[in-house]
Design an enzyme around this catalytic site. Structure first.
Site, short mmCIF file in Angstrom:
data_model
loop_
_atom_site.label_atom_id
_atom_site.label_comp_id
_atom_site.label_asym_id
_atom_site.label_seq_id
_atom_site.Cartn_x
_atom_site.Cartn_y
_atom_site.Cartn_z
N LEU A 1 -23.96 22.06 32.36
CA LEU A 1 -23.13 21.22 33.24
C LEU A 1 -22.79 19.86 32.64
CD1 LEU A 1 -24.89 22.31 36.45
CD2 LEU A 1 -22.41 22.34 36.21
N ASN B 1 -26.79 23.62 42.43
CA ASN B 1 -28.20 23.26 42.55
C ASN B 1 -28.75 22.47 41.37
OD1 ASN B 1 -31.23 23.83 43.25
ND2 ASN B 1 -30.92 24.81 41.26
N TYR C 1 -27.93 -0.40 33.43
CA TYR C 1 -28.33 0.95 33.85
C TYR C 1 -29.72 0.96 34.47
CZ TYR C 1 -29.64 5.92 33.34
OH TYR C 1 -30.06 7.22 33.56
#
Length: 325
Positions: A89, A115, A192
């Site tokens: 992904l 998921n 971050y």
């Protein structure tokens, strides 16, 4: 007053398991994609859907781990229909390749379970030069859903059965950056925060489901889109936390943390339970509709996330991209 383990309107609670919430449901004839089906709650989600007769396509980064999980499930559920396909992904090229192979196989698609995820990792960029948690948890699933939507629409039309898109988010969506989504600072290493970046990606999961639900409703399509919090579960998602913290969490775990079968319950409930028929644009926790962060109801923000994500995914043609910074 809410107590741990108390039942909600659905008749289920934080203690309910994935098998319990799908008891008596016949999923024969349904096809599902479960991302991240080779570890954690993804494994249990795939197993229980297969147990209910669903043909499950396990979309996993590591196909040899996926094959082993498939083997284990088939031992427990003889006759389970499972396929393993490669999907990373964090790479848009991998997402496009997966969809192209899925469509070539001519498979229908009734259920899309987004998921997979990574949690609280140090600052890193994806292959497409996008902050890794945002890229993996949100953007990869956004692109995957967008590219599979026509297949889902055709399936729901032809089968005359409701399609369901399920985004596994987290209560961490409440702990994003103060501004919610940092459109102009997604890749800002200096400011971050691993936890807030995780929260941001999970907030986007909810906003994505809400905007999708709105668009599908407007199009009059028989597909729902919902998001959920699976609960706190000790899985390898905790890998980036130091061992002291993991130990402390482990000590209270037996009182607060769900088992994996309990952790997969809400996903399986939203994907299969007839109580959820026609319910769309909602956020679930412990197999009941829950209240997310009020910011989640901001339709303008949801549309902005949608447009931003579309722009980012459209700018990558699927060929390997060069950094243009």
């Amino acid at each position: 007053m809410w107590f741990y383990g108390s039942k909600g309107a659905s008749g289920f609670s934080s203690r309910s398991t994935a098998e319990e919430v799908t008891h008596g449901v016949d999923g024969t004839g349904l096809t599902a994609i479960v991302t991240g089906a080779s570890s954690g709650i993804g494994v249990e989600t795939a197993r229980v859907l297969a147990l209910r007769g669903v043909h499950v396509v396990m979309a996993v980064r590591n196909t040899s781990s996926g094959a082993k999980v498939k083997e284990d499930i088939v031992k427990q559920v003889p006759g389970a229909k499972l396929d393993v396909m490669e999907l990373d992904l964090s790479s848009m090229e991998s997402v496009r390749k997966f969809v192209s192979e899925y469509k070539s196989a001519g498979l229908p698609l009734n259920l899309l379970i987004n998921n997979a995820g990574i949690m609280a990792c140090p600052f890193m960029l994806s292959k497409d030069n996008i902050e890794l948690q945002f890229a993996t948890n949100h953007l990869g699933h956004f692109l995957l859903t967008k590219l599979l939507l026509d297949t889902m629409k055709n399936t729901s039309r032809e089968s005359k059965r409701e399609g369901r898109i399920v985004n596994v988010s987290s209560e961490a969506h409440r702990y994003s950056y103060p501004e919610g989504v940092r459109f102009d600072k997604i890749n800002d290493k200096a400011s971050y925060s691993s936890i807030r970046a995780y929260g941001q990606s999970k907030l986007c999961n909810v906003l994505h489901a809400n905007e999708l639900a709105k668009q599908l409703k407007e199009d009059g399509v028989n597909i729902t889109a919902n998001s959920l919090h699976p609960g706190a579960i000790m899985t390898n998602l905790w890998g980036y936390f130091n061992s002291y913290l993991a130990g402390a969490v482990g000590a209270v775990a037996k009182y607060m943390v769900k088992s994996v079968p309990q952790g997969a319950a809400t996903t399986c409930y939203v994907a299969l339970n007839p109580q959820v028929a026609g319910v769309t644009g909602e956020y679930f926790s412990d197999c009941n509709i829950a209240k997310p962060l009020p910011l989640v109801k901001d339709t303008e923000l949801a549309k902005k996330v949608w447009d931003f994500s579309t722009k980012l995914t459209d700018s990558q043609s699927g060929e390997s991209t060069q950094s243009s910074s």
